[in-house]
Motif scaffolding. Structure first.
Motif, PDB file in Angstrom:
ATOM      1  N   LEU A  25      37.507  49.046  39.661  1.00 26.63           N
ATOM      2  CA  LEU A  25      36.890  47.718  39.160  1.00 26.63           C
ATOM      3  C   LEU A  25      35.598  48.048  38.306  1.00 26.63           C
ATOM      4  N   SER A  47      42.788  49.640  43.042  1.00 25.94           N
ATOM      5  CA  SER A  47      42.218  49.498  41.606  1.00 25.94           C
ATOM      6  C   SER A  47      40.815  49.520  41.505  1.00 25.94           C
ATOM      7  N   LEU A  55      40.441  39.589  40.966  1.00 24.81           N
ATOM      8  CA  LEU A  55      40.271  40.682  40.435  1.00 24.81           C
ATOM      9  C   LEU A  55      40.692  40.516  38.802  1.00 24.81           C
ATOM     10  N   ALA A  84      39.382  48.264  44.870  1.00 26.51           N
ATOM     11  CA  ALA A  84      39.702  47.002  45.879  1.00 26.51           C
ATOM     12  C   ALA A  84      41.071  47.749  46.033  1.00 26.51           C
ATOM     13  N   GLN A 139      44.499  51.762  37.878  1.00 28.19           N
ATOM     14  CA  GLN A 139      45.073  51.220  38.852  1.00 28.19           C
ATOM     15  C   GLN A 139      46.191  52.293  39.520  1.00 28.19           C
ATOM     16  N   HIS A 181      38.706  42.353  35.798  1.00 29.47           N
ATOM     17  CA  HIS A 181      37.751  43.496  36.300  1.00 29.47           C
ATOM     18  C   HIS A 181      38.426  44.765  36.623  1.00 29.47           C
ATOM     19  N   VAL A 182      39.705  44.922  36.504  1.00 31.67           N
ATOM     20  CA  VAL A 182      40.626  46.174  36.858  1.00 31.67           C
ATOM     21  C   VAL A 182      40.505  47.013  35.609  1.00 31.67           C
ATOM     22  N   VAL A 184      38.033  44.398  49.091  1.00 35.44           N
ATOM     23  CA  VAL A 184      37.214  44.501  47.869  1.00 35.44           C
ATOM     24  C   VAL A 184      35.854  44.965  48.028  1.00 35.44           C
ATOM     25  N   GLN A 222      43.533  38.217  44.182  1.00 39.90           N
ATOM     26  CA  GLN A 222      44.014  38.669  42.980  1.00 39.90           C
ATOM     27  C   GLN A 222      43.628  37.652  41.706  1.00 39.90           C
TER      28      GLN A 222
END
Length: 179
Positions: free
Chosen positions: A142, A140, A163, A70, A170, A166-167, A90, A160
């Motif tokens: 994922l 990010s 996300l 993302a 980063q 799932h991150v 994304v 946001q």
């Protein structure tokens, strides 16, 4: 309602992990400008005299298990510190590790609504006389291949929230802009 959600995103902008206390760092770079320096006029919003051309971005160091990326761009200084979303993307495939300046998004990627109310990239346009604004580009990694709830009508707050959890890694890169 969208303005309230957008204002809440200043808090939501903070790193979003999948449960880890500290996220592995992705290294982000750009051929368009050096980290922490002024962005070129070409990236500025068209209504502010720019070309509205997204900057070149590259990233490396995503961990094994990355299933998509993302990308967000957030102006931390806009709206008296409440911030402003300039780019929300994304479902970037894990094989993609760079975007050319002004590039079309890769197949499958989805761009949500910026705070201008339009999907896709809309560049900097701080008020004349403001001190330089800081634009944080966040990549990010994922642990999911896609976020199916995100469409071109999704706001920064919605992206946001999608996300969250799932991150897995980063990285950020900052550009400034002043008029």
């Amino acid at each position: 309602m969208r303005q309230v959600l957008s204002a809440l995103c200043l808090i939501a902008w903070l790193p979003i992990s999948a449960g880890a206390a500290t996220l592995p760092e992705i290294h982000v770079s750009s051929a368009s400008f050096a980290n922490g320096t002024a962005q070129p006029r070409s990236v500025a919003f068209a209504a502010c005299g720019g070309g509205d051309i997204s900057p070149q971005l590259s990233w490396r160091g995503a961990p094994a298990g990355t299933k998509s990326f993302a990308l967000t761009e957030f102006d931390t200084d806009a709206r008296g510190g409440a911030g402003f979303w300039h780019w929300l993307v994304v479902n970037i495939p894990p094989s993609v590790t760079s975007l050319n300046a002004g590039a079309a998004l890769p197949a499958g990627a989805v761009a949500g609504l910026t705070d201008h109310g339009l999907p896709g990239y809309q560049g900097p346009c701080p008020p004349v006389g403001d001190p330089p604004h800081h634009y944080i580009f966040t990549i990010s990694a994922l642990n999911v291949a896609s976020l199916p709830s995100i469409t071109q009508d999704s706001t920064g707050a919605e992206v946001q929230m999608a996300l969250r959890g799932h991150v897995i890694a980063q990285g950020t890169y900052t550009g400034t802009y002043v008029r």
